[in-house]
Write an enzyme that holds these catalytic residues in place. Sequence first.
Site, short mmCIF file in Angstrom:
data_model
loop_
_atom_site.label_atom_id
_atom_site.label_comp_id
_atom_site.label_asym_id
_atom_site.label_seq_id
_atom_site.Cartn_x
_atom_site.Cartn_y
_atom_site.Cartn_z
N TYR A 143 -22.76 0.86 1.18
CA TYR A 143 -23.31 -0.37 0.62
C TYR A 143 -23.39 -1.42 1.72
O TYR A 143 -22.43 -1.65 2.45
CB TYR A 143 -22.41 -0.87 -0.51
CG TYR A 143 -22.83 -2.21 -1.08
CD1 TYR A 143 -23.96 -2.32 -1.88
CD2 TYR A 143 -22.08 -3.35 -0.83
CE1 TYR A 143 -24.35 -3.53 -2.41
CE2 TYR A 143 -22.45 -4.58 -1.36
CZ TYR A 143 -23.59 -4.67 -2.15
OH TYR A 143 -23.96 -5.88 -2.67
N ASP A 238 -22.12 -1.26 10.09
CA ASP A 238 -21.73 -2.29 9.13
C ASP A 238 -20.20 -2.28 9.07
O ASP A 238 -19.60 -1.45 8.40
CB ASP A 238 -22.33 -2.00 7.77
CG ASP A 238 -21.93 -3.00 6.70
OD1 ASP A 238 -21.00 -3.80 6.94
OD2 ASP A 238 -22.52 -2.96 5.61
N LYS A 266 -15.91 -10.89 6.07
CA LYS A 266 -14.56 -10.79 5.52
C LYS A 266 -13.51 -11.49 6.37
O LYS A 266 -13.32 -12.69 6.27
CB LYS A 266 -14.17 -9.31 5.34
CG LYS A 266 -15.16 -8.50 4.52
CD LYS A 266 -15.16 -8.87 3.05
CE LYS A 266 -16.05 -7.94 2.24
NZ LYS A 266 -16.13 -8.31 0.83
#
Length: 424
Positions: A143, A238, A266
Amino acid sequence: MSTSSAKLFARARKRIPGGVNSPVRAFRGVGGEPFFVDRAQGSHIWTVDDRELIEYVGSWGPAILGHAHPKIVSAVCDGAHRGISFGIPNPFEVELAELICAWMPAIEKVRMVNSGTEATMSCLRLARGFTKRDKIIKFAGCYHGHTDSLLVKAGSGALTHGQPDSAGIPKAIAEKTVVLPFNDIDAVRIAFHENKDQVACLILEPIPANAGLFFPREDFLRQLREESAKNGALLIFDEVMTGFRVARGGAQQLYGVRPDLTALGKVIGGGLPVGAFGGRAEIMDCLSPEGPVYQAGTLSGNPLAMTAGLAQLRELERVDGWKCLEQLGAQLEDRIGDAVSKTALTFHRIGSMFCLFFTHGPVVDLDSARLSDTQRFAKFFHACVERGVYFAPSQFETNFISTAHSAADIEETAKIMRETLANL
């Protein structure tokens, strides 16, 4: 669900689609209705009904030092007194850029954005602008945010051009995305052959953490590096989940593979909205105002997010947080090992990231992850919440340990997990 949370959720559903601002929070993957959080400190959260839980979501990864860490809170408070947002360059974005480039050698230049989705979206545009090609390759189960080009999954075959995985995505956009099974290097080679000189980039989570948690096979990442270079496509990692969490230099440090571009998020914002993307200077210099690829953001490099991120990363290094996280993760894995084997489940962990699959495994890609018994997981999830432990509310999410978790937290968690599994 508790009375106060139930009332809040009823109010939320009248004004917020589904009652939540991100779908997984709605508990659709486990049934029931979500609780609402009043406050968080360290490794614990308290609901609006004052229920205390040991929790392993950590805002989906950013709270690597735990919630409300004093140094981060102090940095944010001090920063707020200087001004919350400028829309003008500030010294902290330069400091964070220098730190990121020092810790991740594959990144020579970096640009700040406001989310992981924005980071991956910008990587795709930059890759297409740099290579002057349109197609991308991604992997099922990885994702990369809700960008149109990336909300696509495999069709009726490994090399089928994907169909949209969400309403509102034009088929013409989805057709530019080729979706392959993770860990299948032969499929990658065939895809490059079938789409010769058309693929701009290959994007993946080097350690997929959005379909549960599974790992690249030996040499898979190195082979992707070779195939991308051979075919003139950029390799994009990613590392929104793994960056600065699995190691000081992320998954690319662990596996010794340098991508062309890296998406981050994050941890680098200390819990505030943030993202970043970076890579080789010759590629990054294609961005405006140096080059023809446009990308902009009013709040990019926001001083509060930059100061919070700097405080978190510097403290993480000061206390050798990665050593602490590995010890806590190993403790949990050791304490539940027998219970997992007796129930024929699969437990995956790397450092402070872990997932318990309700299938006997092996789990190496999205298809094998989907063999999990989601109904059993839901029963496990709710039983753990009732006993004071909060895991991610979906079989297909990853859990996170923070340096604020104590050995006692881990022991209590393992005890609850063992007893819950025995009673399922």
